[in-house]
Each structure stands twice: as C-alpha cells, then as structure tokens.
Design a protein around this motif. Structure first.
Motif, PDB file in Angstrom:
ATOM      1  N   LEU A   1       0.835   8.684   6.547  1.00  0.00           N
ATOM      2  CA  LEU A   1       0.161   7.398   6.646  1.00  0.00           C
ATOM      3  C   LEU A   1       0.637   6.617   7.876  1.00  0.00           C
ATOM      4  O   LEU A   1      -0.162   5.987   8.571  1.00  0.00           O
ATOM      5  CB  LEU A   1       0.402   6.593   5.371  1.00  0.00           C
ATOM      6  CG  LEU A   1      -0.413   5.339   5.149  1.00  0.00           C
ATOM      7  CD1 LEU A   1      -1.905   5.640   5.150  1.00  0.00           C
ATOM      8  CD2 LEU A   1      -0.015   4.705   3.829  1.00  0.00           C
ATOM      9  N   ASN A   2       1.921   6.692   8.169  1.00  0.00           N
ATOM     10  CA  ASN A   2       2.470   6.025   9.354  1.00  0.00           C
ATOM     11  C   ASN A   2       1.831   6.564  10.630  1.00  0.00           C
ATOM     12  O   ASN A   2       1.559   5.802  11.566  1.00  0.00           O
ATOM     13  CB  ASN A   2       3.987   6.180   9.411  1.00  0.00           C
ATOM     14  CG  ASN A   2       4.702   5.377   8.343  1.00  0.00           C
ATOM     15  OD1 ASN A   2       4.126   4.494   7.710  1.00  0.00           O
ATOM     16  ND2 ASN A   2       5.963   5.706   8.110  1.00  0.00           N
TER      17      ASN A   2
ATOM     18  N   SER B   1      -3.571  -5.725  11.683  1.00  0.00           N
ATOM     19  CA  SER B   1      -4.444  -6.010  10.540  1.00  0.00           C
ATOM     20  C   SER B   1      -5.186  -4.761  10.053  1.00  0.00           C
ATOM     21  O   SER B   1      -5.738  -4.749   8.959  1.00  0.00           O
ATOM     22  CB  SER B   1      -5.456  -7.095  10.894  1.00  0.00           C
ATOM     23  OG  SER B   1      -6.341  -6.626  11.900  1.00  0.00           O
ATOM     24  N   MET B   2      -5.184  -3.698  10.838  1.00  0.00           N
ATOM     25  CA  MET B   2      -5.865  -2.461  10.462  1.00  0.00           C
ATOM     26  C   MET B   2      -4.939  -1.456   9.776  1.00  0.00           C
ATOM     27  O   MET B   2      -5.361  -0.365   9.410  1.00  0.00           O
ATOM     28  CB  MET B   2      -6.506  -1.807  11.688  1.00  0.00           C
ATOM     29  CG  MET B   2      -7.616  -2.637  12.310  1.00  0.00           C
ATOM     30  SD  MET B   2      -8.949  -3.050  11.149  1.00  0.00           S
ATOM     31  CE  MET B   2      -9.694  -1.475  10.920  1.00  0.00           C
ATOM     32  N   ALA B   3      -3.682  -1.832   9.573  1.00  0.00           N
ATOM     33  CA  ALA B   3      -2.726  -0.920   8.942  1.00  0.00           C
ATOM     34  C   ALA B   3      -3.051  -0.718   7.468  1.00  0.00           C
ATOM     35  O   ALA B   3      -3.442  -1.641   6.765  1.00  0.00           O
ATOM     36  CB  ALA B   3      -1.301  -1.463   9.092  1.00  0.00           C
ATOM     37  N   ILE B   4      -2.897   0.515   7.014  1.00  0.00           N
ATOM     38  CA  ILE B   4      -3.073   0.866   5.607  1.00  0.00           C
ATOM     39  C   ILE B   4      -1.693   0.851   4.967  1.00  0.00           C
ATOM     40  O   ILE B   4      -0.748   1.434   5.494  1.00  0.00           O
ATOM     41  CB  ILE B   4      -3.694   2.266   5.463  1.00  0.00           C
ATOM     42  CG1 ILE B   4      -5.052   2.308   6.165  1.00  0.00           C
ATOM     43  CG2 ILE B   4      -3.821   2.657   4.002  1.00  0.00           C
ATOM     44  CD1 ILE B   4      -5.605   3.715   6.340  1.00  0.00           C
ATOM     45  N   LYS B   5      -1.577   0.173   3.826  1.00  0.00           N
ATOM     46  CA  LYS B   5      -0.281   0.069   3.147  1.00  0.00           C
ATOM     47  C   LYS B   5      -0.319   0.849   1.844  1.00  0.00           C
ATOM     48  O   LYS B   5      -1.298   0.809   1.111  1.00  0.00           O
ATOM     49  CB  LYS B   5       0.053  -1.384   2.875  1.00  0.00           C
ATOM     50  CG  LYS B   5       0.243  -2.207   4.133  1.00  0.00           C
ATOM     51  CD  LYS B   5       0.496  -3.673   3.802  1.00  0.00           C
ATOM     52  CE  LYS B   5       0.577  -4.492   5.049  1.00  0.00           C
ATOM     53  NZ  LYS B   5      -0.723  -4.838   5.610  1.00  0.00           N
ATOM     54  N   LEU B   6       0.761   1.552   1.568  1.00  0.00           N
ATOM     55  CA  LEU B   6       0.902   2.283   0.315  1.00  0.00           C
ATOM     56  C   LEU B   6       1.559   1.368  -0.702  1.00  0.00           C
ATOM     57  O   LEU B   6       2.706   0.957  -0.538  1.00  0.00           O
ATOM     58  CB  LEU B   6       1.747   3.543   0.532  1.00  0.00           C
ATOM     59  CG  LEU B   6       2.036   4.409  -0.689  1.00  0.00           C
ATOM     60  CD1 LEU B   6       0.740   4.945  -1.285  1.00  0.00           C
ATOM     61  CD2 LEU B   6       2.969   5.559  -0.315  1.00  0.00           C
TER      62      LEU B   6
ATOM     63  N   LEU C   1      -3.696   2.271  -2.331  1.00  0.00           N
ATOM     64  CA  LEU C   1      -3.578   1.846  -0.939  1.00  0.00           C
ATOM     65  C   LEU C   1      -4.170   0.457  -0.772  1.00  0.00           C
ATOM     66  O   LEU C   1      -5.143   0.101  -1.445  1.00  0.00           O
ATOM     67  CB  LEU C   1      -4.320   2.822  -0.026  1.00  0.00           C
ATOM     68  CG  LEU C   1      -3.909   4.283  -0.105  1.00  0.00           C
ATOM     69  CD1 LEU C   1      -4.869   5.147   0.701  1.00  0.00           C
ATOM     70  CD2 LEU C   1      -2.487   4.466   0.379  1.00  0.00           C
ATOM     71  N   GLU C   2      -3.603  -0.297   0.137  1.00  0.00           N
ATOM     72  CA  GLU C   2      -4.162  -1.581   0.549  1.00  0.00           C
ATOM     73  C   GLU C   2      -4.933  -1.297   1.833  1.00  0.00           C
ATOM     74  O   GLU C   2      -4.336  -1.035   2.883  1.00  0.00           O
ATOM     75  CB  GLU C   2      -3.042  -2.595   0.793  1.00  0.00           C
ATOM     76  CG  GLU C   2      -3.510  -3.994   1.075  1.00  0.00           C
ATOM     77  CD  GLU C   2      -4.043  -4.701  -0.171  1.00  0.00           C
ATOM     78  OE1 GLU C   2      -4.963  -5.515  -0.015  1.00  0.00           O
ATOM     79  OE2 GLU C   2      -3.553  -4.436  -1.282  1.00  0.00           O
ATOM     80  N   LEU C   3      -6.258  -1.286   1.733  1.00  0.00           N
ATOM     81  CA  LEU C   3      -7.107  -0.916   2.861  1.00  0.00           C
ATOM     82  C   LEU C   3      -7.593  -2.153   3.607  1.00  0.00           C
ATOM     83  O   LEU C   3      -7.982  -3.148   2.973  1.00  0.00           O
ATOM     84  CB  LEU C   3      -8.314  -0.116   2.365  1.00  0.00           C
ATOM     85  CG  LEU C   3      -7.989   1.185   1.634  1.00  0.00           C
ATOM     86  CD1 LEU C   3      -9.264   1.785   1.050  1.00  0.00           C
ATOM     87  CD2 LEU C   3      -7.316   2.169   2.564  1.00  0.00           C
ATOM     88  N   PRO C   4      -7.599  -2.085   4.938  1.00  0.00           N
ATOM     89  CA  PRO C   4      -8.105  -3.212   5.724  1.00  0.00           C
ATOM     90  C   PRO C   4      -9.563  -3.516   5.345  1.00  0.00           C
ATOM     91  O   PRO C   4     -10.363  -2.610   5.152  1.00  0.00           O
ATOM     92  CB  PRO C   4      -8.025  -2.715   7.168  1.00  0.00           C
ATOM     93  CG  PRO C   4      -7.083  -1.563   7.140  1.00  0.00           C
ATOM     94  CD  PRO C   4      -7.168  -0.980   5.767  1.00  0.00           C
ATOM     95  N   LEU C   5      -9.857  -4.762   5.206  1.00  0.00           N
ATOM     96  CA  LEU C   5     -11.193  -5.271   4.904  1.00  0.00           C
ATOM     97  C   LEU C   5     -11.671  -4.968   3.482  1.00  0.00           C
ATOM     98  O   LEU C   5     -12.593  -5.593   2.999  1.00  0.00           O
ATOM     99  CB  LEU C   5     -12.234  -4.733   5.899  1.00  0.00           C
ATOM    100  CG  LEU C   5     -11.908  -4.920   7.374  1.00  0.00           C
ATOM    101  CD1 LEU C   5     -12.951  -4.218   8.229  1.00  0.00           C
ATOM    102  CD2 LEU C   5     -11.833  -6.393   7.738  1.00  0.00           C
ATOM    103  N   LEU C   6     -11.057  -3.998   2.793  1.00  0.00           N
ATOM    104  CA  LEU C   6     -11.514  -3.609   1.465  1.00  0.00           C
ATOM    105  C   LEU C   6     -10.564  -4.014   0.345  1.00  0.00           C
ATOM    106  O   LEU C   6     -10.979  -4.140  -0.797  1.00  0.00           O
ATOM    107  CB  LEU C   6     -11.734  -2.095   1.403  1.00  0.00           C
ATOM    108  CG  LEU C   6     -12.771  -1.527   2.359  1.00  0.00           C
ATOM    109  CD1 LEU C   6     -12.799  -0.009   2.269  1.00  0.00           C
ATOM    110  CD2 LEU C   6     -14.142  -2.107   2.061  1.00  0.00           C
TER     111      LEU C   6
END
Length: 107
Positions: A35-36, A49-54, A79-84
C-alpha cells in the motif's frame, strides 16, 4: 549421517520456521508495504489527500500450493479511500517470504 538428539532439537525449530505460513501480523505488514508503494504513486498525482489508509486488517486463511514457495491468503481489509471514505474489502493476496520479510506478489 547421524544426528545427536541435541543436534536434532536445534534443527527442528529452524525447519519448522521455514514451512510456516505467514501470520496475520506478517500479512498486514506485507499489505501495508504494498500500500505504501501505491501511495507513493498516488501522492505524486494528487498530493497527500490521495493517500489510501489501512484502518483494519484480518487474515482469514492461507494455503500453499504443492511444492510452491508462495502462499495464497484470503484477507479482509478496511481502507480509507480518498473521496469515498471507509471501504471494507475481502480478497486474496499472494505472498512470498524473502530473506527478511513477507512481500505481496503483484499480479
């Protein structure tokens, strides 16, 4: 070639470690590392702001195909998805053990 009882006892944990499937912690670290790498690319396009967080990770199962060095593991990741926002996904990843760590094989 003969092994003493003590010599065999020293070798058994090493052999067992070689054949063990990845733990949940191993899988989570391999998934986070992958993911990194993805985040390095997305940050170039849209910044932090486009980073995906687990947020959460769970190992469901793993199996090792006959005579192969890799494992197919079923996982669940939130996952914490950008915009979603938050998104929970269940799927399969393929991992292999290197000298130092488990890594996700890209498809």
């Amino acid at each position: 070639m003969a092994f003493s009882k003590n010599g065999l006892l020293l070798i058994l944990p090493i052999l067992a470690a070689c054949s063990q499937e990845p733990s949940e912690k191993n899988l989570q670290q391999a998934y986070q590392d992958s993911l990194n790498q993805t985040n390095q690319m997305t940050k170039r396009i849209g910044g932090d702001s486009m980073a995906i967080k687990l947020n959460e990770f769970k190992k469901l199962s793993c199996d090792k195909p006959n005579e192969q060095k890799h494992y197919h593991c079923n996982i669940q990741a939130t996952l914490e998805l950008p915009l979603l926002g938050p998104n929970t996904q269940t799927g399969e990843i393929t991992v292999v053990k290197t000298d130092k760590q488990w890594v996700v094989l890209e498809h």
